[in-house]
Design a protein around this motif. Structure first.
Motif, mmCIF file in Angstrom:
data_model
loop_
_atom_site.group_PDB
_atom_site.id
_atom_site.type_symbol
_atom_site.label_atom_id
_atom_site.label_comp_id
_atom_site.label_asym_id
_atom_site.label_seq_id
_atom_site.Cartn_x
_atom_site.Cartn_y
_atom_site.Cartn_z
ATOM 1 N N ASP A 1 -8.134 4.716 6.336
ATOM 2 C CA ASP A 1 -7.468 5.342 5.309
ATOM 3 C C ASP A 1 -7.099 4.563 4.343
ATOM 4 O OD1 ASP A 1 -7.238 7.557 7.244
ATOM 5 O OD2 ASP A 1 -5.539 6.458 8.132
ATOM 6 N N GLY A 2 -8.214 3.820 3.602
ATOM 7 C CA GLY A 2 -7.956 2.846 2.338
ATOM 8 C C GLY A 2 -7.268 3.691 1.305
ATOM 9 N N PHE A 3 -7.741 4.665 0.999
ATOM 10 C CA PHE A 3 -7.145 5.286 -0.328
ATOM 11 C C PHE A 3 -5.737 5.539 -0.119
ATOM 12 C CE2 PHE A 3 -6.067 8.975 -2.965
ATOM 13 C CZ PHE A 3 -6.416 8.453 -4.238
ATOM 14 N N MET A 4 -5.238 5.956 1.003
ATOM 15 C CA MET A 4 -3.945 6.268 0.975
ATOM 16 C C MET A 4 -2.949 4.777 1.237
ATOM 17 S SD MET A 4 -1.990 8.947 1.104
ATOM 18 C CE MET A 4 0.038 8.674 0.947
ATOM 19 N N TRP A 5 -3.810 3.872 1.788
ATOM 20 C CA TRP A 5 -2.918 2.747 1.774
ATOM 21 C C TRP A 5 -2.756 2.040 0.350
ATOM 22 C CZ3 TRP A 5 0.074 0.655 4.997
ATOM 23 C CH2 TRP A 5 -0.272 0.799 6.508
ATOM 24 N N LEU A 6 -3.789 2.618 -0.568
ATOM 25 C CA LEU A 6 -3.881 2.157 -1.986
ATOM 26 C C LEU A 6 -2.443 2.847 -2.677
ATOM 27 C CD1 LEU A 6 -6.573 1.897 -4.449
ATOM 28 C CD2 LEU A 6 -4.628 3.179 -4.899
ATOM 29 N N VAL A 7 -2.312 4.270 -2.446
ATOM 30 C CA VAL A 7 -1.035 4.927 -2.719
ATOM 31 C C VAL A 7 0.276 4.432 -2.284
ATOM 32 C CG1 VAL A 7 -0.010 7.014 -2.740
ATOM 33 C CG2 VAL A 7 -2.539 7.010 -3.172
ATOM 34 N N LYS A 8 0.219 4.058 -0.741
ATOM 35 C CA LYS A 8 1.209 3.540 -0.306
ATOM 36 C C LYS A 8 1.808 2.062 -1.148
ATOM 37 C CE LYS A 8 0.747 5.627 4.368
ATOM 38 N NZ LYS A 8 0.729 5.337 5.665
ATOM 39 N N ASP A 9 0.765 1.391 -1.423
ATOM 40 C CA ASP A 9 0.948 0.042 -1.867
ATOM 41 C C ASP A 9 1.671 0.279 -3.366
ATOM 42 O OD1 ASP A 9 -0.064 -1.362 -0.066
ATOM 43 O OD2 ASP A 9 -2.150 -1.604 -0.967
ATOM 44 N N MET A 10 1.072 1.388 -4.071
ATOM 45 C CA MET A 10 1.809 1.735 -5.554
ATOM 46 C C MET A 10 3.183 2.236 -5.244
ATOM 47 S SD MET A 10 -1.270 3.859 -6.864
ATOM 48 C CE MET A 10 -0.150 4.952 -7.971
ATOM 49 N N HIS A 11 3.774 3.035 -4.248
ATOM 50 C CA HIS A 11 5.149 3.467 -4.075
ATOM 51 C C HIS A 11 5.989 1.859 -3.574
ATOM 52 C CE1 HIS A 11 8.578 5.370 -1.612
ATOM 53 N NE2 HIS A 11 8.463 5.695 -2.901
ATOM 54 N N HIS A 12 5.258 1.199 -2.682
ATOM 55 C CA HIS A 12 5.993 -0.024 -2.262
ATOM 56 C C HIS A 12 6.444 -0.852 -3.629
ATOM 57 C CE1 HIS A 12 7.608 -3.301 0.469
ATOM 58 N NE2 HIS A 12 6.475 -3.923 -0.345
ATOM 59 N N LEU A 13 5.499 -1.067 -4.643
ATOM 60 C CA LEU A 13 6.035 -1.495 -5.787
ATOM 61 C C LEU A 13 7.064 -0.570 -6.378
ATOM 62 C CD1 LEU A 13 5.592 -3.734 -7.999
ATOM 63 C CD2 LEU A 13 3.962 -2.287 -9.119
ATOM 64 N N THR A 14 7.022 0.658 -6.290
ATOM 65 C CA THR A 14 8.235 1.511 -6.827
ATOM 66 C C THR A 14 9.488 1.294 -6.313
ATOM 67 O OG1 THR A 14 6.555 3.179 -7.617
ATOM 68 C CG2 THR A 14 8.953 3.621 -7.643
ATOM 69 N N VAL A 15 9.423 0.898 -5.135
ATOM 70 C CA VAL A 15 10.657 0.741 -4.260
ATOM 71 C C VAL A 15 11.400 -0.611 -4.796
ATOM 72 C CG1 VAL A 15 11.609 0.053 -2.261
ATOM 73 C CG2 VAL A 15 10.020 2.221 -2.272
ATOM 74 N N ILE A 16 10.463 -1.668 -4.968
ATOM 75 C CA ILE A 16 10.834 -3.109 -5.453
ATOM 76 C C ILE A 16 11.422 -2.871 -6.954
ATOM 77 C CG2 ILE A 16 9.998 -5.248 -6.259
ATOM 78 C CD1 ILE A 16 7.776 -5.106 -4.161
ATOM 79 N N ILE A 17 10.845 -2.139 -7.488
ATOM 80 C CA ILE A 17 11.345 -1.970 -9.071
ATOM 81 C C ILE A 17 12.550 -1.213 -8.974
ATOM 82 C CG2 ILE A 17 10.911 -0.442 -11.151
ATOM 83 C CD1 ILE A 17 7.707 -0.850 -10.709
ATOM 84 N N ARG A 18 12.730 -0.113 -8.132
ATOM 85 C CA ARG A 18 13.974 0.652 -8.049
ATOM 86 C C ARG A 18 15.308 -0.218 -7.555
ATOM 87 N NH1 ARG A 18 14.223 3.340 -11.820
ATOM 88 N NH2 ARG A 18 13.353 5.315 -12.012
ATOM 89 N N LYS A 19 14.837 -1.116 -6.699
ATOM 90 C CA LYS A 19 15.989 -2.035 -6.079
ATOM 91 C C LYS A 19 16.680 -2.879 -7.154
ATOM 92 C CE LYS A 19 14.630 -2.365 -1.367
ATOM 93 N NZ LYS A 19 14.126 -3.219 -0.325
#
Length: 300
Positions: free
Chosen positions: A75-93
């Protein structure tokens, strides 16, 4: 997450500059975040924090050249998308109330399309650059070939066959060719920089192609298209000589897809004669000004 350490950086406005919002960038396949430094500095000068990371299998996140082109065991592509959202979470904090825009280029644009289906409500706007619409039966054929390659040689093996299948015809539009990457930009200096970077332009693994194509197939499902928030502003930009977007035809298809699914604020802009990498094209100042103007118009 799955234990992969993701390398990224932020370029922020100088002290005293009014902060207006945040732009998160998802770069393309076979390149690195460092190639966006000029664009990020431009946006920072206008008052935007710019966050960008090297995707898994790319740049400093890959750690070495042997790991370039491999995203995950599954599931490499979906992991890539999850990484992007993880960065969003960091930004939002850190910045819970600032407007947040996601800009995706090429592979990053497809990941951003998927991102908008799962996390679109967290964005103030979506910018898709160097993208494409539905590719249908071509993806099914590509998935079968990639699966066969992965089964025969292993997911980590670089796949010249898949590389040629997906990108082999791109340069033909610009023959006689000076390099193998003329399709990226009319700016020869920028093309040469790309070629000289060992972390750019490499052949990726069969596992990557298999997961990427499956990711594209998921994006094309109507039920997933409908998950994009109707009130999410979307900007689609491309060169009308970009082979990834079928020289305008594919991005026009993408525009119509969003219109049909009910997205009510969508803009398409095609740049005459421009190729794939708009931020490294001869008309890049016009492109950056247009992006900045659109972001400004959608910053509340």
């Amino acid at each position: 997450m799955d234990g992969i350490k993701i390398h990224g950086y932020v370029i922020s406005p100088d002290p005293g500059v009014q902060v207006k919002g945040i732009v998160q960038i998802a770069h393309g396949m076979a390149e690195t975040s460092e190639r966006y430094e000029r664009f990020a500095a431009f946006l920072a000068g206008l008052g935007y924090h710019v966050y960008i990371h090297d995707h898994r299998g790319h740049g400093k996140t890959a750690e070495n050249l042997d790991n370039v082109g491999y995203l995950a065991d599954k599931d490499g592509f979906m992991w890539l998308v999850k990484d992007m959202h993880h960065l969003t979470v960091i930004i939002r904090k850190k910045y819970p109330s600032l407007p947040l825009f996601l800009l995706g280029h090429s592979m990053g644009s497809f990941a951003s399309q998927r991102y908008a289906m799962e996390y679109g409500k967290e964005l103030s706007g979506l910018i898709l650059m160097g993208s494409n619409g539905n590719q249908g039966i071509m993806l099914k054929a590509g998935r079968l070939i990639a699966a066969r390659e992965a089964g025969k040689t292993g997911r980590r093996t670089k796949s010249e066959k898949m590389n040629n299948l997906l990108f082999g015809g791109f340069n033909k539009l610009f023959s006689p060719n000076r390099t193998d990457f003329d399709w990226l930009s009319r700016d020869e200096e920028e093309v040469d920089k790309y070629i000289k970077d060992p972390y750019c332009g490499t052949v990726f693994t069969s596992g990557f192609y298999h997961d990427f194509i499956i990711g594209l197939m998921v994006i094309e499902k109507k039920k997933n298209r409908k998950k994009v928030p109707k009130d999410l502003p979307v900007l689609i930009i491309s060169g009308d000589r970009d082979p990834v977007g079928r020289c305008g035809k594919g991005v026009k298809n993408l525009y119509q897809i969003y219109k049909k699914t009910g997205v009510n604020d969508i803009t398409l802009k095609l740049y005459p004669e421009a190729r794939h990498e708009l931020l490294n094209e001869l008309n890049r100042e016009q492109v950056t000004d247009d992006i900045a103007s659109w972001i400004k118009d959608h910053t509340k």
